[in-house]
Design an enzyme around this catalytic site. Structure first.
Site, short mmCIF file in Angstrom:
data_model
loop_
_atom_site.label_atom_id
_atom_site.label_comp_id
_atom_site.label_asym_id
_atom_site.label_seq_id
_atom_site.Cartn_x
_atom_site.Cartn_y
_atom_site.Cartn_z
N SER A 1 0.86 -1.18 0.00
CA SER A 1 0.00 0.00 0.00
C SER A 1 0.90 1.23 0.00
CB SER A 1 -0.92 0.00 1.23
OG SER A 1 -1.83 -1.06 1.16
N LYS B 1 -7.29 1.78 -2.74
CA LYS B 1 -6.83 1.32 -1.42
C LYS B 1 -6.81 2.48 -0.42
CE LYS B 1 -5.25 -1.10 1.92
NZ LYS B 1 -4.03 -1.90 1.98
N LYS C 1 0.53 5.71 8.12
CA LYS C 1 1.09 5.93 6.79
C LYS C 1 -0.01 6.06 5.75
CE LYS C 1 1.98 2.44 4.52
NZ LYS C 1 1.30 1.55 3.55
#
Length: 297
Positions: A100, A175, A243
Site C-alpha cells: 500500500s 486502497k 502511513k
C-alpha cells in the site's frame, strides 16, 4: 507440482506476505522468496517454498515478481538500483506490487519498469491478516487489462474480490479510500464501545445486536473480539494505518476533495502513534477513546 504455472518470486514476508505466499504454494505455484528476516525465510521453506539470499537471486528466473512491503520507500528500495528487481528481472516478467503506497509511486514504477521490459500492476489488498490467511482478500488493481487477465488466476489463490480499477495507480487510489473508510469505521466502533460500557450495557450483547443491523460491518465483525478482550496483537499496525492516512489525505488535497471526518481520524491515529501505540493493531483506537474519556491506560 504443476510445471505450467508461472514461477513466482515473492519479496517481503511480513504479517501479510507470509500467509499470502504460502497460499500460492498451496495452489501449486513454485515460490522463491526474499526478506530481511531469517526466520521468515525459514517459514517459507518449511511451507514448501525456496529461500533466496538476495533480491537478484529471487527474481532472476521468475515469470512473476510480487512485492509486499510496508511503504513507498521500501518499494523503491527493492525495485531500483543494481541489486533491485528491475535490473535483475528477466525481460517480459510481470511485477505485481501488492504493498500500500502512494498512487504516484506506482505510476513512476510502471514507467521505469517499462524501460526495462518489465510489466507492472499495482494490486494492494484489504482484509488484514485474517483475510490473508483465509485467502479472502479484496484485491484492487491498476494497470493494463492484458496483464490483469494474465495475473487473475494468481489473484484467485489470494482473494475473493478481484477488480481492475483503472490504469497504473488506480489500485492504490482505491486502497487509500478503503483505508479512509476502515479508519473512520474503527473510530466509530471504538466510540460506541466506550459509550456502551460507561452506560452499563452488556458490551457483548450490544455488539452482537449492532452487528446484525445497519450498523454492522466487516470491521465490527473482524474487530469485535479485539474490543471485547482488549487484545491488540497487530493484524494491521497503527504505524501502517498512520502511513495510509497520510497517503489519502495528501492525495485528496491534490485532487481538491475535502475529507473533514477523515482529517480528524487521521489526527487521532497520529496521536495514538505518538503515545507509543504504533505497534498495536488499529483496533487500539479504542485506547485513545478510553484515554479521552478519563481512563488511565
Amino acid at each position: 507440482m504443476s510445471t505450467t504455472l508461472p514461477k513466482v518470486a515473492w519479496i517481503g514476508l511480513g504479517i501479510m506476505g507470509s500467509p499470502m505466499s504460502e497460499n500460492l504454494i498451496k495452489a501449486g505455484y513454485q515460490v522463491t522468496g526474499y526478506t530481511l528476516e531469517r526466520d521468515k525465510l525459514d517459514r517459507l521453506a518449511a511451507a514448501g517454498g525456496t529461500a533466496a539470499s538476495s533480491i537478484a537471486e529471487a527474481v532472476r528466473d521468475a515469470d512473476v515478481v510480487i512485492t509486499m512491503v510496508p511503504a513507498s520507500p521500501q518499494v523503491e528500495a527493492v525495485a531500483y538500483g543494481p541489486d533491485g528487481i528491475l535490473e535483475n528481472a528477466r525481460s517480459g516478467a510481470l511485477l505485481i506490487d501488492m504493498s500500500s503506497i502512494t498512487p504516484q509511486t506506482s505510476v513512476d514504477l510502471a514507467k521505469a519498469a517499462a524501460d526495462q521490459g518489465v510489466r507492472v500492476l499495482d494490486a494492494p489488498v484489504s482484509g488484514g491478516e485474517a483475510g490473508a490467511i483465509e485467502a479472502v482478500l479484496s484485491i484492487m488493481v491498476g494497470g493494463e487489462q492484458a496483464d490483469f487477465d494474465e495475473a487473475r488466476p494468481l489473484f484467485e489463490a489470494l482473494g475473493k474480490t478481484i477488480v481492475l480499477c483503472g490504469p497504473h495507480g488506480s489500485g492504490q487510489t482505491v486502497k487509500a479510500a478503503n483505508q479512509l473508510i476502515v479508519a473512520v469505521n474503527i473510530q466509530a466502533c471504538a466510540e460506541a464501545v466506550v459509550f456502551l460500557e460507561k452506560s452499563g450495557v452488556d458490551l457483548k450483547a450490544a455488539l452482537d445486536v449492532l452487528g446484525g443491523g445497519l450498523a454492522g460491518s466487516t470491521v465490527l465483525a473482524r474487530k469485535k473480539d479485539n474490543f471485547l478482550t482488549r487484545d491488540f496483537k497487530p493484524g494491521f499496525r497503527i504505524d501502517l494505518h498512520h502511513k495510509d492516512m497520510g497517503i489519502v489525505t495528501d492525495a485528496a488535497r491534490n485532487v481538491g476533495a475535502a475529507l473533514p471526518v477523515g482529517a480528524v481520524v487521521a489526527q487521532l491515529v497520529a496521536s495514538l502513534r505518538a503515545q507509543g501505540d504504533g505497534g498495536l493493531d488499529h483496533s487500539a483506537l479504542l485506547r485513545a477513546v478510553e484515554r479521552l474519556s478519563g481512563a488511565r491506560i
